[in-house]
Design an enzyme around this catalytic site. Structure first.
Site, mmCIF file in Angstrom:
data_model
loop_
_atom_site.group_PDB
_atom_site.id
_atom_site.type_symbol
_atom_site.label_atom_id
_atom_site.label_comp_id
_atom_site.label_asym_id
_atom_site.label_seq_id
_atom_site.Cartn_x
_atom_site.Cartn_y
_atom_site.Cartn_z
ATOM 1 C CD GLU A 183 2.433 -3.557 -7.630
ATOM 2 O OE1 GLU A 183 1.556 -2.802 -7.219
ATOM 3 O OE2 GLU A 183 3.545 -3.702 -7.085
ATOM 4 C CE LYS A 215 -5.748 -6.782 -3.676
ATOM 5 N NZ LYS A 215 -5.197 -5.522 -3.116
ATOM 6 C CB THR A 248 -3.578 -6.375 0.916
ATOM 7 O OG1 THR A 248 -3.310 -5.285 1.714
ATOM 8 C CG2 THR A 248 -3.913 -7.565 1.725
ATOM 9 C CB THR A 299 -5.904 -2.521 -5.205
ATOM 10 O OG1 THR A 299 -4.983 -3.593 -5.073
ATOM 11 C CG2 THR A 299 -6.838 -2.506 -4.015
ATOM 12 C CG ASN A 307 5.402 -0.463 -6.624
ATOM 13 O OD1 ASN A 307 4.436 -0.361 -5.868
ATOM 14 N ND2 ASN A 307 5.620 -1.540 -7.355
#
Lengths: 391, 391
Positions: free
Chosen positions: A264, A167, A178, A141, A386
């Site tokens: 991230e 992932k 997730t 993702t 985010n």
């Protein structure tokens, strides 16, 4: 390296994005011993409910995964959608729906586009091949890189392969959620042993990493063992058991570290080790408190050996009585027996922190407990990834 | 409004920065009933050790505060430095050192510049006056605004004043640390009652806010009551007790909210309310899990009613069994009985989130427990404030 008996595939179904692999399949030519470790979040996605139930049978044949939609917080409809997609996939493959484990990752709350998934299934079955790369790509993702790891070990003189894909780059994201992990092997092993080995490996790998402290509604780690290597059963000797467990643990650890490295906005991979805690559990709790502190994580980003923040996190962990402590960055002690070692030591520590990967060790004196937790820094990139709308 | 019997002062001592008020003093003309609430962090600064001990006597006269240096993790020397500064201050004021409470805030680990502080003391004593503003300014570190709140209430028909000042914009910062709060009143009240009232007020104010989840080595809330208002004792009637407690709670709540509003990089003040939890304690734990989630806080920054992140935090809080839940932003429900209310509801919620202050309510169905925690958003400003070197 692909263990005997397994094939993989992936297609672009168009679940959320165009021109992106987003549905993947793992198929074993024979019933495989199956094991699973699932999120401890009490809000769980429909595929978690279904896979958790099906893995209990001990044997499965396939894993169906989609990205772009988490099928979480979707109620009764979400559960029925999961049953329906696995039923259609089972029909396409000519196996039973109960033999299919299933995972979803992506937006929470939106209904699963069942027909979009069903349309992709014939192509998914046709594309099956001995290459895990497209599958590893299809489960991504916000991940920037695909994550695959393998080990080849000898059991009774015969080659056994353990290969995994995962992932994850934040524990949960609305848009894109997730941590998922899939491990396959051709070792011969009972479902019971497999579950023990997988749970043990998860505890020392996926359960020892943190990106932002958030845990997902969909976190799942699944393992299938075809038993087709021709090697003796894992249970046949303590050495075989040890060799196999180590291989699974190493594959899980590789994947877990890849997730943190791909965190991230992350620019640093940092191992926080705590020694001398009352027990391993206390050490782990202290290490997580330090590893998840926003102030420690921003200091890592600033390459600042800011030990006051580490000391403050240690002190609020609930597992430190408040005596002397030491802090070492890489191999440079900056605090010893509670005393600051001065600006020269901090300067040397700062140089180490300019690297991409390093360790920080916090030493206390309450027992033999020891644990390492792997974390990343907190950057402005994390905020922008985010804070952006889910468009 | 200044309660009878109190004077305040502040000077530019040059502890860390030039041309900035950085040492402050509160003095009561008579021995005042004293109470304190201190950090639960097991790594505590020297002034915490000293104030925690001295407040036990029940009566104190003064509070000495410096910014720029936390005197934390400074070992035996730090403790002695605290004793020495209060001894010098006591001599200047002609009172006993044991009557002086003391707080420090700023860099952790660096030794306290004792002589710099001592040089400032004559000026500090001379500047004493009935104005709390310079004192409120002198305790600031990364704070952008000074924080003062007052209430005037009647006890037995006589005016009683409660006035407080606080500092804080992150729970701890290396360079600049800590939440500190000071409340003074001219109410007549015993030390025992004062401690109960202050502890109760702290629980519903300072203990219900979060900026980044980190707690400091120096957090301190102190209160002095001169008893010079001429009003009957707080203990004289249940109404007096209630009136006084409410005034103290309101002052503490005002100050606590000012701290969150001034949170590092913060652009939003958000009240997270949880209803229907098993008990108030469970509600508070759930509210804190949501209020401290980096993913929820970045969504607040993005003005995104991203309820999947709230649901995930609820689910990992350890205080939710996993049944139905509702989520309301302002007065707009976006999830009801576990079901998403669609894009129109989310659009209305997003409009509310474009304001600077709003509430989010999470409803579960396990009991009568209820709690509100006040938080702020997580912005790129937070990262840059905290990733920068401590130069």
């Amino acid at each position: 390296m692909i263990p005997k008996g397994f094939e993989f595939s992936a297609v672009m179904a168009g679940i959320k994005y165009k021109d992106r692999l987003d549905v993947g399949l793992v198929l074993c030519e024979a019933p495989a011993a199956a094991a699973g470790v699932f999120t401890r979040n009490t809000v769980v996605a429909a595929p978690v409910v279904v896979s958790r139930e099906r893995v209990k049978s001990g044997f499965c044949r396939a894993i169906l995964v989609n990205a772009g939609n988490a099928n979480a917080c979707t109620g009764k409809q979400g559960y029925e959608d999961t049953l329906r997609t696995t039923a259609t996939m089972a029909k396409t493959l000519g196996i039973s729906p109960e033999e299919i484990l299933v995972c979803s990752t992506g937006v929470i709350g939106a209904p699963l586009p069942v027909e979009t998934m069903e349309r992709a299934m014939p192509g998914l079955a046709e594309a099956l091949a001995g290459d895990i790369a497209p599958f590893a790509k299809s489960i991504m993702t916000t991940d920037l890189v695909e994550k695959v790891s393998s080990r080849r070990v000898k059991i009774g003189g015969v080659d056994v392969v353990v290969t995994g894909a995962a992932k994850g780059s934040g524990m949960i994201k609305p848009d894109m959620a997730t941590m998922l992990g899939f491990v396959v092997t051709d070792a011969k092993v009972s479902p019971k042993t497999l579950q023990e080995v997988l749970s043990g490996a998860a505890e020392l790998s996926f359960n020892r990493i943190t990106v932002d402290g958030d845990t997902s509604t969909n976190d799942t780690l699944l393992m299938l063992a075809s038993g087709l290597s021709g090697a003796p059963a894992v249970e046949s000797s303590p050495e075989a058991m040890k060799t196999f467990s180590k291989a699974v643990e190493e594959v899980c650890r590789d994947l877990a570290r890849m997730i943190v490295r791909d965190g991230e906005g992350a620019t640093k991979l940092v191992d926080i080790t705590v020694t001398g805690a009352a027990d391993d559990r206390a050490a782990k709790a202290i290490a997580f408190t330090i590893a998840e502190s926003p102030l420690v994580k921003t200091a890592l980003h600033g390459e600042d050996p800011n030990w006051g923040r580490i000391a403050a996190a240690l002190g609020r962990s609930g597992h430190f009585k408040g005596g002397e402590f030491g802090i070492t960055v890489g191999d440079v002690p900056i605090v010893k027996a509670g005393a600051w070692l001065g600006t020269e030591a901090e300067k040397a520590a700062r140089e180490i922190m300019q690297g991409n990967e390093f360790g920080i060790t916090v030493e206390i004196f309450e027992g033999e407990g020891r644990a390492t937790v792997t974390t990343c820094d907190f950057s402005a990139g994390y905020i922008s990834i985010n804070a952006n709308y889910r468009s």
